[in-house]
Design a protein around this motif. Structure first.
Motif: not given
Length: 85
Positions: A11-36
């Motif tokens: 319930t607290e905001v967390v970083v899931i893709v950290p900042e870098t100096r470059f553009d990134q492509t992220a694939i996110i998969h919600n594994l369990a628990g409910g909505a994010l």
């Protein structure tokens, strides 16, 4: 080279893709628990992009940007695969 991680999101905001100096492509998969909810550092369950349990999403993340997540209750696990472009 791709980087992978599993991140616990509560319930607290967390970083899931950290900042870098470059553009990134992220694939996110919600594994369990409910909505994010995904977004910037001010993401909430009211303004975030909803990712339901089991859903997957590919999202570009710009240079010097990060991707954040929060859940409406409990703790959920999200798998993250990133590739610097």
């Amino acid at each position: 080279m791709p980087t992978s991680a599993q991140v616990e999101v509560g319930t607290e905001v967390v970083v899931i893709v950290p900042e870098t100096r470059f553009d990134q492509t992220a694939i996110i998969h919600n594994l369990a628990g409910g909505a994010l909810y995904l977004g910037g550092p001010d993401v909430t369950t009211s303004n975030g992009y909803k990712l339901d349990n089991g859903d997957k999403l590919t999202v570009p993340v710009g240079d010097h940007e990060a991707l954040y997540a929060v859940a409406d209750n409990a703790t959920h696990t999200v798998a993250v695969l990133t590739q610097i472009n």
